[in-house]
Design an enzyme around this catalytic site. Structure first.
Site, short mmCIF file in Angstrom:
data_model
loop_
_atom_site.label_atom_id
_atom_site.label_comp_id
_atom_site.label_asym_id
_atom_site.label_seq_id
_atom_site.Cartn_x
_atom_site.Cartn_y
_atom_site.Cartn_z
N CYS A 89 0.81 -1.22 0.00
CA CYS A 89 0.00 0.00 0.00
C CYS A 89 0.84 1.27 0.00
O CYS A 89 0.35 2.33 -0.40
CB CYS A 89 -0.94 0.01 1.20
N HIS A 346 -9.02 3.62 -1.90
CA HIS A 346 -7.63 3.21 -1.71
C HIS A 346 -7.12 2.48 -2.95
O HIS A 346 -7.01 1.25 -2.96
CB HIS A 346 -7.56 2.30 -0.47
N CYS A 376 0.07 1.83 6.67
CA CYS A 376 0.40 0.42 6.87
C CYS A 376 0.52 -0.27 5.52
O CYS A 376 -0.09 0.15 4.53
CB CYS A 376 -0.66 -0.26 7.73
#
Length: 390
Positions: A89, A346, A376
Site C-alpha cells: 500500500c 484506496h 500500513c
C-alpha cells in the site's frame, strides 16, 4: 546540504470499483497524471531523469513495467525511463522516498514519483497464482488464535489483522463505525468546499463524459446503516466493509528535485521532504508498523508529535488510525482532516501520493509548517514522511 523539494502534485479523482474510471487502462491513467503534472508545473518532460511508479498488482494490464508504458503513452520523449515498484500500500510513498534520495545524492536532477492502481481491471490478489500468498511458518503462527476458523481460505489477512488490532487496543464496533462515518462527513465537507479541486486532474472518458470528483463518498450513510453490516473477518468481530478502505481506481504524481535546480529552472518549491523513513513490525497483525514508523520519523526529524500540524494515517481499516492515535497521543482533530480511504478509496499503488497530494494541499491552504504521513503495508511494514512547507 541541498533539500529535496516537491514542485508539483496532481491526482485523478478516485473512482469506485466498476465506477467512472473502470473503462480506463491503468497505463492511460498513469499517462493522464504525467501530462497533467507537466502542464501544471511547466516542467519539460525531456528533463525528467526517471519516473518511479508504485503499483501493487503488477500483472495483466499492470505488468511489463507500467511506469515506462505510462511515460510513452503520455507522449513524453522516449529518452525518459521509468521503473515500477511494490511496497504494497505504500508503493508510491516509497517512490517519493526513492525520488528524494536520488536527487539529493546527485544521481538525478528531476524525478517524477507516483503510482497507479486499477482495482476494477486488475483485481486485488490477481498476482497470486495459487491462492496461498503467505508462508507455512506464518500459517502455523496464526493457527489457533481464538475466534478464528482454521479452515479459512487465507489463514490470516489484513482484515484479520485489523480485528487483532481492535482486540488489542479494545476498540469497539461503535468506535469503528463512528470513525468511518466521520471520514465520509469530512470528505463530503471538503468536496463541497472545493478543497480537493486544485489537486485534481479530471479524467475525460471515451463516451465524452468526464470524471471530475472522488466517487467513494457516501453522503447517505449513517451509524444505523453502518451497524447493519456484517463482520466478515472474525466471529463476533467489529470490522466491516464500512470501516475498511474502498476498492478503487486512480493515479497520482509528484515532481521532485532539489531547491537549487528548481531555482535555476523557474520552478516553485511547494514543500521539502524533511524526513523519510520506513519501518517494519509483526507481519501477522500486519497493520501496526505506522506506530514505530512515526516514532522513527519524529526521532530523525528532531520533532515532537505536537509540532506536526496535520497527520495523514491511511484508513486501510479504522482500527489502524485509532490504534495510532492511542499510541502517539496525537491530536485527533489533526488526523485525516479531509477524510481518508474509508470515504475516498484506496487505489493501492497510487494511494501514497494521492494522500501526499491531499496533505500538501491542506498544508498550503492552512499555512501548516509540518505534515506527517504514514500508511500500513502488507507484510507488516510502513513508510512515514514528514513534509515542511516552503
Amino acid at each position: 546540504m541541498s533539500d529535496a523539494v516537491i514542485v508539483g502534485a496532481v491526482r485523478t479523482p478516485v473512482g469506485r470499483r466498476k465506477g467512472g474510471l473502470a473503462g480506463i487502462h491503468p497505463v492511460d491513467l498513469s499517462a493522464h497524471v504525467l501530462r497533467a503534472l507537466a502542464d501544471r508545473t511547466g516542467i519539460d518532460p525531456g528533463q525528467v531523469d526517471d519516473v518511479i511508479w508504485g503499483c501493487v498488482s503488477q500483472v495483466g494490464e499492470q505488468s511489463w513495467n507500467v511506469a515506462r508504458n505510462g511515460v510513452l503513452a503520455a507522449g513524453w520523449p522516449e529518452t525518459v525511463p521509468g521503473t515500477t515498484l511494490d511496497r504494497q500500500c505504500g508503493s508510491s510513498q516509497q517512490a517519493l522516498h526513492f525520488a528524494a534520495a536520488t536527487v539529493l545524492s546527485g544521481q538525478a536532477d528531476l524525478v517524477v514519483a507516483g503510482g497507479v492502481e486499477s482495482m476494477t481491471r486488475v483485481p486485488m490478489g490477481a498476482s497470486v497464482s495459487d491462492g496461498t500468498p503467505f508462508s507455512a511458518q506464518l500459517r502455523e503462527r496464526y493457527r489457533g488464535v481464538e475466534g478464528f476458523a482454521d479452515d479459512q481460505p487465507l489463514p490470516f489477512n489484513q482484515g484479520v489483522g485489523a480485528e487483532l488490532i481492535a482486540a488489542r487496543w479494545r476498540l469497539s464496533r461503535a468506535q469503528l463505525d463512528e470513525f468511518a462515518l466521520a471520514s465520509h462527513e469530512k470528505a463530503a465537507a471538503a468536496q463541497d468546499a472545493g478543497a480537493f479541486d486544485p489537486e485534481l486532474a479530471p479524467v475525460p472518458l471515451p463516451d465524452g463524459g468526464t470524471v471530475t470528483a472522488d466517487e467513494g463518498i457516501r453522503r447517505d450513510t449513517s451509524l444505523a446503516k453502518l451497524g447493519e453490516l456484517k463482520t466478515p473477518f472474525r466471529k463476533d468481530g467489529v470490522v466491516t466493509a464500512g470501516s475498511a478502505s474502498q476498492i478503487s481506481d486512480g493515479a497520482a504524481a509528484l515532481a521532485v528535485t532539489t531547491a537549487e535546480w528548481a531555482g535555476r529552472h523557474g520552478l516553485r518549491p511547494l514543500a521539502r521532504v524533511h524526513t523519510a523513513v520506513v519501518a517494519a513490525d509483526d507481519p501477522v497483525t500486519m497493520l501496526t508498523a505506522p506506530i514505530p514508523a512515526t516514532a522513527k520519523a519524529l526521532r530523525r526529524a528532531g520533532l515532537g508529535i505536537e509540532e506536526i500540524g496535520v497527520y495523514e494515517v491511511n484508513e486501510a481499516f479504522a482500527p489502524v488510525p485509532l490504534a495510532w492515535l492511542a499510541e502517539t497521543e496525537a491530536d485527533p482533530e489533526r488526523l485525516n482532516p479531509r477524510g481518508g480511504a474509508i470515504a475516498l478509496g484506496h487505489p493501492l499503488g497510487a494511494s501514497g501520493v494521492r494522500i501526499m497530494t491531499t496533505m500538501l494541499q491542506h498544508m498550503r491552504d492552512n499555512d501548516i509548517r509540518y505534515g506527517l504521513q504514514t500508511m500500513c503495508e502488507g507484510g507488516g511494514m510502513a513508510n512515514a514522511t514528514i513534509l515542511e512547507l516552503v
